[in-house]
Structures are given as C-alpha cells and as structure tokens.
Motif scaffolding. Sequence first.
Motif, PDB file in Angstrom:
ATOM      1  N   THR A  91      -2.655  -2.305  -7.531  1.00  0.00           N
ATOM      2  CA  THR A  91      -2.278  -3.004  -6.302  1.00  0.00           C
ATOM      3  C   THR A  91      -0.968  -3.763  -6.465  1.00  0.00           C
ATOM      4  O   THR A  91      -0.434  -3.905  -7.570  1.00  0.00           O
ATOM      5  N   MET A  92      -0.483  -4.268  -5.320  1.00  0.00           N
ATOM      6  CA  MET A  92       0.588  -5.261  -5.293  1.00  0.00           C
ATOM      7  C   MET A  92      -0.033  -6.576  -4.836  1.00  0.00           C
ATOM      8  O   MET A  92      -0.650  -6.633  -3.772  1.00  0.00           O
ATOM      9  N   LEU A  93       0.115  -7.633  -5.642  1.00  0.00           N
ATOM     10  CA  LEU A  93      -0.486  -8.930  -5.344  1.00  0.00           C
ATOM     11  C   LEU A  93       0.473  -9.774  -4.513  1.00  0.00           C
ATOM     12  O   LEU A  93       1.613 -10.006  -4.911  1.00  0.00           O
ATOM     13  N   LEU A  94      -0.021 -10.246  -3.347  1.00  0.00           N
ATOM     14  CA  LEU A  94       0.780 -11.060  -2.434  1.00  0.00           C
ATOM     15  C   LEU A  94       0.118 -12.420  -2.238  1.00  0.00           C
ATOM     16  O   LEU A  94      -1.108 -12.518  -2.169  1.00  0.00           O
TER      17      LEU A  94
ATOM     18  N   ARG B 217      -5.047  -3.174   7.597  1.00  0.00           N
ATOM     19  CA  ARG B 217      -6.401  -3.401   7.073  1.00  0.00           C
ATOM     20  C   ARG B 217      -6.818  -2.274   6.128  1.00  0.00           C
ATOM     21  O   ARG B 217      -7.467  -2.508   5.101  1.00  0.00           O
ATOM     22  N   GLN B 218      -6.442  -1.041   6.485  1.00  0.00           N
ATOM     23  CA  GLN B 218      -6.792   0.091   5.635  1.00  0.00           C
ATOM     24  C   GLN B 218      -6.094   0.002   4.280  1.00  0.00           C
ATOM     25  O   GLN B 218      -6.581   0.536   3.280  1.00  0.00           O
ATOM     26  N   ALA B 219      -4.954  -0.666   4.256  1.00  0.00           N
ATOM     27  CA  ALA B 219      -4.178  -0.771   3.008  1.00  0.00           C
ATOM     28  C   ALA B 219      -4.629  -1.929   2.131  1.00  0.00           C
ATOM     29  O   ALA B 219      -4.227  -2.016   0.964  1.00  0.00           O
TER      30      ALA B 219
ATOM     31  N   ASP C  26     -13.178  -9.091  -2.266  1.00  0.00           N
ATOM     32  CA  ASP C  26     -12.552  -9.774  -1.139  1.00  0.00           C
ATOM     33  C   ASP C  26     -11.289  -9.026  -0.717  1.00  0.00           C
ATOM     34  O   ASP C  26     -10.483  -8.641  -1.565  1.00  0.00           O
ATOM     35  N   TYR C  27     -11.122  -8.853   0.573  1.00  0.00           N
ATOM     36  CA  TYR C  27      -9.879  -8.303   1.092  1.00  0.00           C
ATOM     37  C   TYR C  27      -8.811  -9.390   1.170  1.00  0.00           C
ATOM     38  O   TYR C  27      -7.631  -9.134   0.935  1.00  0.00           O
ATOM     39  N   VAL C  28      -9.243 -10.596   1.536  1.00  0.00           N
ATOM     40  CA  VAL C  28      -8.340 -11.739   1.641  1.00  0.00           C
ATOM     41  C   VAL C  28      -9.004 -12.904   0.919  1.00  0.00           C
ATOM     42  O   VAL C  28     -10.225 -13.086   1.002  1.00  0.00           O
ATOM     43  N   PHE C  29      -8.225 -13.700   0.224  1.00  0.00           N
ATOM     44  CA  PHE C  29      -8.779 -14.805  -0.548  1.00  0.00           C
ATOM     45  C   PHE C  29      -7.725 -15.899  -0.671  1.00  0.00           C
ATOM     46  O   PHE C  29      -6.627 -15.789  -0.111  1.00  0.00           O
ATOM     47  N   VAL C  30      -8.036 -16.967  -1.388  1.00  0.00           N
ATOM     48  CA  VAL C  30      -7.038 -17.974  -1.753  1.00  0.00           C
ATOM     49  C   VAL C  30      -6.976 -17.994  -3.275  1.00  0.00           C
ATOM     50  O   VAL C  30      -7.899 -17.556  -3.963  1.00  0.00           O
TER      51      VAL C  30
ATOM     52  N   ASN D 103      -4.348  -8.316  -1.894  1.00  0.00           N
ATOM     53  CA  ASN D 103      -3.796  -7.189  -2.642  1.00  0.00           C
ATOM     54  C   ASN D 103      -3.619  -5.998  -1.704  1.00  0.00           C
ATOM     55  O   ASN D 103      -4.505  -5.701  -0.890  1.00  0.00           O
ATOM     56  N   VAL D 104      -2.469  -5.329  -1.836  1.00  0.00           N
ATOM     57  CA  VAL D 104      -2.200  -4.117  -1.068  1.00  0.00           C
ATOM     58  C   VAL D 104      -2.294  -2.932  -2.021  1.00  0.00           C
ATOM     59  O   VAL D 104      -1.731  -2.955  -3.126  1.00  0.00           O
ATOM     60  N   LYS D 105      -3.041  -1.902  -1.601  1.00  0.00           N
ATOM     61  CA  LYS D 105      -3.179  -0.710  -2.434  1.00  0.00           C
ATOM     62  C   LYS D 105      -1.811  -0.075  -2.681  1.00  0.00           C
ATOM     63  O   LYS D 105      -1.065   0.199  -1.745  1.00  0.00           O
TER      64      LYS D 105
END
Length: 654
Positions: A98-101, A143-145, A176-180, A274-276
Amino acid sequence: MNKVAHGFKIGAGMMTAAMSLTFMGGIPVLAQVDTELTLSRKDWSNTLLGTSGMADPVIPENRNDDWEGSYVYFGNEEGYPIKFRVLDTDTTDYGSRTMLLDCDECLFKMNFDSYGSNVWDTSDLKIYLNNAFRYDDFTYNERQALAFSKKNGGTSYEKDSFEAFFYGKTVGLEGDYVFVLDASELLNEDYGYFNHSGWELYGDKWDEYTYEIFNFDTWGAYNHCKCIMDTDDYANWWLRSAFPRESDMAVYANSSCYVTDADDSHVYVSPALNVKKDAIIFSTAIDGAPGETGTEYKLTLATDSIKVTIPSDKDVVLQGRTVTIPYTLSGSDSDNVDRVTVLITDKSYQYGNANDAKILYYDELDCGSGADQGTFTLPTGLNVSDWGKKYYVYIVAENTNRTYETDIASLPYPVQGPEVQNQTGWVRAGEDWYYYDKDGNAVSGWNKINGSWYYFENDGLMYVGWLNDGGTEYYLMEDGKMATGWKAIGKTYYFADIWYYFGSNGAMRTGWQQISGKWYYFDSDGSMHVGFLDDGGKTYFFDEDEGAMKTGWMGIEGTYIYFDASGAAVKNCWKEINGKWYYFDDSGLMASAEWRGGYWLNADGSWTYPYKASWKHDSTGWWYGDTSGWYAKNSTEKIDGIEYDFDAEGYWIS
C-alpha cells in the motif's frame, strides 16, 4: 455520536490543564477550493507511473521543523478536497502492498467514544470513519482503492520512558479502511515526524506526580502540529493510542501528546488510510515538479468499469513515424471516457508498478473526428525494432476529473508491434524528417540523396546541427544538407555573423587555410579569425569584414604597420619598400619624425637625410649631432624611440 461539537468543554484528566488551547466552537468555515479548474495538461512531463519517483518524507532535524514530503489529494470533506501527507509510498506494514497517507489537516471535531472508552477497536470514532465518513467523503472508486489495513499492536514501549507511562503499548489495527495514527506512527521519523513526544523525564521514572512538559514556546514538537482545515489555527487531534492508567482517558496530539476524556467532543479528527498500490496507475503533479519535495499530486485509479482493447480484426499500423492504433471501449463507465492515451514504459507494466518501470512517453492519442482509432508520433530515440524489447507500448482509457479530484482509468492494454506500411523517400513526422529506401526501411548514418549528403540517427531521424563523427566536425543545415564551403552559423555578442568553412567533404576547417587565393585562419572551434593573431612568434592581421590575411601597409593609431608577403608584420628592423627605407619598432609600428640608429626619418617614415648622427660628450656633458655639423639645441629630439631634451648650448638635460 456527535461529529460536530457546538460548545467547548475543558478536557478532564491530569495533563489537560497543563496545556489548554483555544478552539472556535461550531463547524469550521471552509473556503471552497475552485475544483472547477482542470489541469492544463496531463502527460509524461508531470506524471509518474504508480508512485515511483515520488519524494519520501524528509527526516526532521529538530522538533520544530515543518513536515516535508509529498502530498496527495484524495476524497472530499463537505466540498473541500482532502489533502494527505504521503508517509510511505510503498509499504507492506499494513497487511498488503500500500501507500500510507495521513491527513495534512484536522477535518472536524468528534468524541473518541460516547461511552467514554479509550479502546480503539470498539470506539465511535472507528465506526464513524469506516462507515459514514468512508461513504460520504470518498467516491466509489476511491473506496474500492482503500486497503483493509491490519497491523499488530501490543508492543511495549521502552521501560520507564514517557511513552511507556503515557501509551503503555502500541495499538494495532484489526481491519480498518480509515483510522487515526498510533503514537508509534506519530513518532516515526521515517514518516517525517519528530521522534519525541514533547515531554521529558523529571526524576527517576514516570508517574502521575513526577512529569514536566517542555517549555511550550520553545520546546513543543511543532513538527506534530496540524491546522484546522483551511485555517492557520493549530488543533488537538486524536490518536488511537490508549492511556493505560485510566480506561476512559484517550490520547490526542498537538505540539506534544496529552489525554482527555474519551467522550470529549472538542478534539479534532485527522484521518489516515492506506491506498492499494495495485489500484494506482498514475500520480500526476498538480502543484510542483514530479519527484520534488512539497509536490502535490492527484491519483489515477484503475477501475473495472472501463476497458479498452484492440479489435482482433484490426492492425496497429506504422506509417513513417506515425502510429495508428484502433481501439474499442467497453464497461459501465465507458461513456464517461474523455481521452485515450498512449503509455510507453522502459519495462513491461505490472500492477502497482511492482517492477519500478519508468515512463518514457505518455500523452493523449490524436483521435481526430473518429472515435475508434487514434494516432501518435513515435518519439525520437525509439526504434521500431525495439518495440516490445527495450520499450513497451500501452493504451489507457481515462475519465479525468477536476484538478483536485481523483481520475479513473482502464488498466493499461498492451499494444503489439505495428504492421509497417512501406514508404519510400522523404517522410515527415511532426517537425521531424525521415528517409526510407526502396524497400521501405528508414536509412541511418550518412546518405547521399539527390546530390547532397545527409546524416540520419539510428532510429532514422534526420540530423540537424553540429555533428562530430570520428573526431571530425560537420554541420547539417536546417534542411539536413551537409554544409560545404562558407557558412555563417550563429552570432557574436555584438550580433555579427560567425563564419566557418567546410571542405568539399564537409569537414570543418581549422588553422591556416588558403581559399580562392587568399589566406584565412580558423580558430580551434572552426570560427573564422578576425583581427590580430600571434602565431609562431609572428603577428598577422585578418580583415574584420572579410577575414582575409592582410599584406602591405595598414594604418593604425596614427601610424602604420607593414605586413610582408607572408602576412607577418615587420618588426624591430629596417625594411626597404618601393625603393625607400623604413624602420619598424618591436611592436611593428613604423617610426617617423625621429632618429633611428643615427638616421633621421621623415614624417612619412622614409629615410632620405644623408648625414648620420651620434652621441658625443665632453667635460660639460652629452650632446647629439650629425656629420654635417648640426647638433640638437634648445629642442626635444626623439632618438631610438626615446625623447631627450637639450638646452640652448646643445647639452642633454639629464
């Protein structure tokens, strides 16, 4: 759950009082970015394949350094594009590649958990981010990514450290798809964050009574600070770390890390995700240059809803350097395709650019008025014979959006080497020219065409300009013809033409050259020499207009220089010219109206006076006189280039 707080409550907990910051209640007022603007271009000059080449975060040297690295716009919060920091362009720490954002700003206020629990996995914040927020703030393709992030937690911090006292153990992710962020991620210098919490040990170990915060103005770790979206105001923002001493106390960050009630609704949320990597086809710079620190990007994501293929009953055709590619679009979003592009890479394309391929060329196909085929010019330097060997060609169907919005596209579809349509003679491709022999092959190297010589590069491109071939310099003119004879190429700083001479074989001449009965001199760079030249201990002069070597008399600075038949200036000697004798000094200037070697020279420099003079002296002094009885007195005489004064009696006044 309360996403937006309408009041302000001082957070409870033992450290909150040590640093209370001022917040504006209610929903932050956002200045809307003009997302109607679209990129003026999207091509190889501003686009990376996947994320390859994107700058990594800069490791901060001190706690107050601004965060530096690359940025990506992804998603939209209430009409405002969300700007993320790229913490890692390529990581496998979260269960997949992934790419971490991490969000660059604080988006909104919200409690960690309305029931007062500091456990991330059951918190209201996690539930909201992974459901309502994910669906409200991201498009279907975004969302799919999103990657389903998993990361082990439970790792203890160093014994007796502030981190051990304050965070206990790391908090992982169960999916988690989204987190802190966890505190361990906030303190990771590889992510561009300073590796200190902003607190220091006071005493033997940490407990609730022995702690001391750094001086807030000078020792706070401002590298950790984030502003409220579209403001310059710093805000507190949640971490998923859990305060181990109290189960109802949650951790948040600012210039340092603090705790407050988990149900405090005045702390902001700055999400991470994270983006795939497999989903990212392109990263396009929308502000800044690709690969540089501080550059902002938008992504192009792969989608199954757009497909592009090449019909099996149609061929890719190469005519000259123009490639024609037929294509067919399909998929539920194919009607939204607004451009079909050609992508050329140095390696075969792999999902997520796993082999770190580089873009050699990327631009929109010229589809003209048709909708089922497009053309492009094969870039200079790429040989047709290397297609599929040293470079790889693909077409991509794209649906581009506004500047700060994510684009979507089909996966790159491979284009096999084209069928070459035989052409002969000259073929123009854009501004470039090629020449094809009778068999339809592009010629290379030196070729004589219609009586003129041309040079073609290995890929067949007609060469223009200076060419060094085998150590010999040639010049190919704008029409490609090899230069011979005199050619003016370029200008001097005072806008005069610079002249060169090329032999009948095209070779640039240097040094002494006799041309049409006249002598010229060409400097080592081939330019025709004008003015004075010292060569082999002799001085020559070349006409400043025509460049030819001068012979005979030449006026200069009120006197004359004489160049003999060889072109060399006569120096430091007597010279008989047309029956008269003249004297020239060591700089080549003609002597006149003076005595030289005892002989008087007239104003025109010639010697006609028959008497010879010399120096004489007695007990009184020196005087100068000739064999006729004349001697200098009460005058100034120039003798052998030096002026002497004589008194009324004729003696030299020394």
